[in-house]
Design a protein around this motif. Sequence first.
Motif, PDB file in Angstrom:
ATOM      1  N   GLU A 146      15.805   6.964   8.217  1.00  0.00           N
ATOM      2  CA  GLU A 146      16.055   6.875   9.659  1.00  0.00           C
ATOM      3  C   GLU A 146      17.222   5.946   9.980  1.00  0.00           C
ATOM      4  OE1 GLU A 146      12.188   5.825  11.207  1.00  0.00           O
ATOM      5  OE2 GLU A 146      11.475   7.899  11.042  1.00  0.00           O
ATOM      6  N   ALA A 147      17.535   5.018   9.090  1.00  0.00           N
ATOM      7  CA  ALA A 147      18.623   4.064   9.324  1.00  0.00           C
ATOM      8  C   ALA A 147      19.999   4.703   9.191  1.00  0.00           C
ATOM      9  CB  ALA A 147      18.509   2.901   8.346  1.00  0.00           C
ATOM     10  N   LYS A 148      20.095   5.855   8.518  1.00  0.00           N
ATOM     11  CA  LYS A 148      21.356   6.585   8.359  1.00  0.00           C
ATOM     12  C   LYS A 148      22.505   5.688   7.890  1.00  0.00           C
ATOM     13  CE  LYS A 148      20.100  10.323  11.278  1.00  0.00           C
ATOM     14  NZ  LYS A 148      20.530  11.475  11.946  1.00  0.00           N
ATOM     15  N   GLY A 149      22.218   4.894   6.856  1.00  0.00           N
ATOM     16  CA  GLY A 149      23.276   4.101   6.242  1.00  0.00           C
ATOM     17  C   GLY A 149      23.522   2.741   6.864  1.00  0.00           C
ATOM     18  N   ASP A 150      22.693   2.307   7.779  1.00  0.00           N
ATOM     19  CA  ASP A 150      22.852   0.984   8.387  1.00  0.00           C
ATOM     20  C   ASP A 150      22.848  -0.070   7.272  1.00  0.00           C
ATOM     21  OD1 ASP A 150      22.245  -1.607   9.411  1.00  0.00           O
ATOM     22  OD2 ASP A 150      21.321  -0.723  11.189  1.00  0.00           O
ATOM     23  N   PRO A 151      23.952  -0.826   7.121  1.00  0.00           N
ATOM     24  CA  PRO A 151      24.052  -1.790   6.020  1.00  0.00           C
ATOM     25  C   PRO A 151      22.924  -2.819   5.989  1.00  0.00           C
ATOM     26  CG  PRO A 151      26.186  -1.483   7.060  1.00  0.00           C
ATOM     27  CD  PRO A 151      25.183  -0.765   7.911  1.00  0.00           C
ATOM     28  N   ALA A 152      22.452  -3.262   7.140  1.00  0.00           N
ATOM     29  CA  ALA A 152      21.381  -4.258   7.174  1.00  0.00           C
ATOM     30  C   ALA A 152      20.090  -3.690   6.583  1.00  0.00           C
ATOM     31  CB  ALA A 152      21.147  -4.737   8.605  1.00  0.00           C
ATOM     32  N   SER A 169       0.831  -1.192   0.000  1.00  0.00           N
ATOM     33  CA  SER A 169       0.000   0.000   0.000  1.00  0.00           C
ATOM     34  C   SER A 169       0.873   1.251   0.000  1.00  0.00           C
ATOM     35  CB  SER A 169      -0.887   0.011   1.245  1.00  0.00           C
ATOM     36  OG  SER A 169      -0.101   0.238   2.405  1.00  0.00           O
ATOM     37  N   ALA A 170       0.253   2.395  -0.278  1.00  0.00           N
ATOM     38  CA  ALA A 170       0.986   3.663  -0.246  1.00  0.00           C
ATOM     39  C   ALA A 170       1.609   3.892   1.130  1.00  0.00           C
ATOM     40  CB  ALA A 170       0.058   4.812  -0.633  1.00  0.00           C
ATOM     41  N   SER A 171       0.885   3.580   2.197  1.00  0.00           N
ATOM     42  CA  SER A 171       1.448   3.787   3.542  1.00  0.00           C
ATOM     43  C   SER A 171       2.609   2.828   3.812  1.00  0.00           C
ATOM     44  CB  SER A 171       0.360   3.666   4.614  1.00  0.00           C
ATOM     45  OG  SER A 171      -0.202   2.377   4.617  1.00  0.00           O
ATOM     46  N   ASP A 172       2.547   1.589   3.281  1.00  0.00           N
ATOM     47  CA  ASP A 172       3.677   0.664   3.420  1.00  0.00           C
ATOM     48  C   ASP A 172       4.897   1.187   2.676  1.00  0.00           C
ATOM     49  OD1 ASP A 172       2.219  -1.180   4.930  1.00  0.00           O
ATOM     50  OD2 ASP A 172       1.602  -2.322   3.161  1.00  0.00           O
ATOM     51  N   ASN A 173       4.677   1.748   1.483  1.00  0.00           N
ATOM     52  CA  ASN A 173       5.781   2.298   0.692  1.00  0.00           C
ATOM     53  C   ASN A 173       6.429   3.477   1.410  1.00  0.00           C
ATOM     54  OD1 ASN A 173       5.316   0.399  -1.288  1.00  0.00           O
ATOM     55  ND2 ASN A 173       4.171   1.779  -2.611  1.00  0.00           N
ATOM     56  N   ILE A 174       5.610   4.345   1.989  1.00  0.00           N
ATOM     57  CA  ILE A 174       6.146   5.478   2.750  1.00  0.00           C
ATOM     58  C   ILE A 174       6.946   4.972   3.949  1.00  0.00           C
ATOM     59  CG2 ILE A 174       5.516   7.397   4.279  1.00  0.00           C
ATOM     60  CD1 ILE A 174       3.275   8.070   2.268  1.00  0.00           C
ATOM     61  N   ALA A 175       6.434   3.961   4.633  1.00  0.00           N
ATOM     62  CA  ALA A 175       7.147   3.413   5.799  1.00  0.00           C
ATOM     63  C   ALA A 175       8.510   2.853   5.380  1.00  0.00           C
ATOM     64  CB  ALA A 175       6.299   2.336   6.470  1.00  0.00           C
ATOM     65  N   LEU A 176       8.590   2.226   4.210  1.00  0.00           N
ATOM     66  CA  LEU A 176       9.859   1.689   3.717  1.00  0.00           C
ATOM     67  C   LEU A 176      10.867   2.812   3.473  1.00  0.00           C
ATOM     68  CD1 LEU A 176      11.545  -0.706   2.593  1.00  0.00           C
ATOM     69  CD2 LEU A 176      10.429  -0.269   0.381  1.00  0.00           C
ATOM     70  N   VAL A 177      10.426   3.873   2.812  1.00  0.00           N
ATOM     71  CA  VAL A 177      11.320   4.998   2.521  1.00  0.00           C
ATOM     72  C   VAL A 177      11.722   5.698   3.822  1.00  0.00           C
ATOM     73  CG1 VAL A 177      11.486   7.245   1.382  1.00  0.00           C
ATOM     74  CG2 VAL A 177      10.475   5.296   0.170  1.00  0.00           C
ATOM     75  N   ARG A 178      10.776   5.927   4.689  1.00  0.00           N
ATOM     76  CA  ARG A 178      11.079   6.572   5.976  1.00  0.00           C
ATOM     77  C   ARG A 178      12.117   5.756   6.759  1.00  0.00           C
ATOM     78  NH1 ARG A 178       7.911  10.202   8.905  1.00  0.00           N
ATOM     79  NH2 ARG A 178       6.126   9.709   7.594  1.00  0.00           N
ATOM     80  N   ARG A 179      11.963   4.445   6.747  1.00  0.00           N
ATOM     81  CA  ARG A 179      12.903   3.576   7.455  1.00  0.00           C
ATOM     82  C   ARG A 179      14.309   3.710   6.882  1.00  0.00           C
ATOM     83  NH1 ARG A 179      14.008  -2.400   7.383  1.00  0.00           N
ATOM     84  NH2 ARG A 179      14.901  -2.769   9.425  1.00  0.00           N
ATOM     85  N   LEU A 180      14.398   3.838   5.559  1.00  0.00           N
ATOM     86  CA  LEU A 180      15.709   3.996   4.924  1.00  0.00           C
ATOM     87  C   LEU A 180      16.411   5.255   5.431  1.00  0.00           C
ATOM     88  CD1 LEU A 180      17.632   2.913   2.652  1.00  0.00           C
ATOM     89  CD2 LEU A 180      16.539   4.610   1.192  1.00  0.00           C
ATOM     90  N   PHE A 240      27.741  13.178   5.869  1.00  0.00           N
ATOM     91  CA  PHE A 240      26.746  13.501   4.860  1.00  0.00           C
ATOM     92  C   PHE A 240      25.556  12.588   5.079  1.00  0.00           C
ATOM     93  CE2 PHE A 240      24.749  13.430   0.705  1.00  0.00           C
ATOM     94  CZ  PHE A 240      24.812  14.759   0.330  1.00  0.00           C
ATOM     95  N   ASN A 241      24.419  13.169   5.424  1.00  0.00           N
ATOM     96  CA  ASN A 241      23.213  12.389   5.702  1.00  0.00           C
ATOM     97  C   ASN A 241      22.015  13.013   5.018  1.00  0.00           C
ATOM     98  OD1 ASN A 241      24.149  10.376   7.675  1.00  0.00           O
ATOM     99  ND2 ASN A 241      24.593  12.173   8.922  1.00  0.00           N
ATOM    100  N   ALA A 242      21.115  12.170   4.552  1.00  0.00           N
ATOM    101  CA  ALA A 242      19.835  12.622   4.010  1.00  0.00           C
ATOM    102  C   ALA A 242      18.806  12.551   5.130  1.00  0.00           C
ATOM    103  CB  ALA A 242      19.407  11.746   2.849  1.00  0.00           C
TER     104      ALA A 242
END
Length: 130
Positions: A15-21, A2-13, A66-68
Amino acid sequence: MSASDNIALVRRLYEAKGDPAVLQEALDPELVWDVTPGFPGGGVYQGLENVGRDFFGPLYERFESFNAVGEEYFADDDSHVFALGHYEGVTKKGNSADIRFIHIWTVRDGKLVKLQQAADSLVADRLLNG
């Protein structure tokens, strides 16, 4: 997804600040990374390995950090997520700035398969060159 699942995936990316996992879990190995011309490393990169080596490698040679930072997220019905935010950057010379961006992500089968980026290239250029 869903659109909300897609947003959650991007938000998680973000928030992870480059976490390899998280990167491995969220990003498709054949990811297309399209960075606006004029931005440091601007161009189109194919594959997660190439993005890391050919885009982020040279970028991190010029920056201490450098962080997004994602600030607002929107989604459409065609598996796109629009993220508005800014890059926090500190160069090796100690210059710092926030650089505004918009990222358009394409999601397929629970993975991010494409990024189209537009950012304030003038601020990035001044930050790096002066």
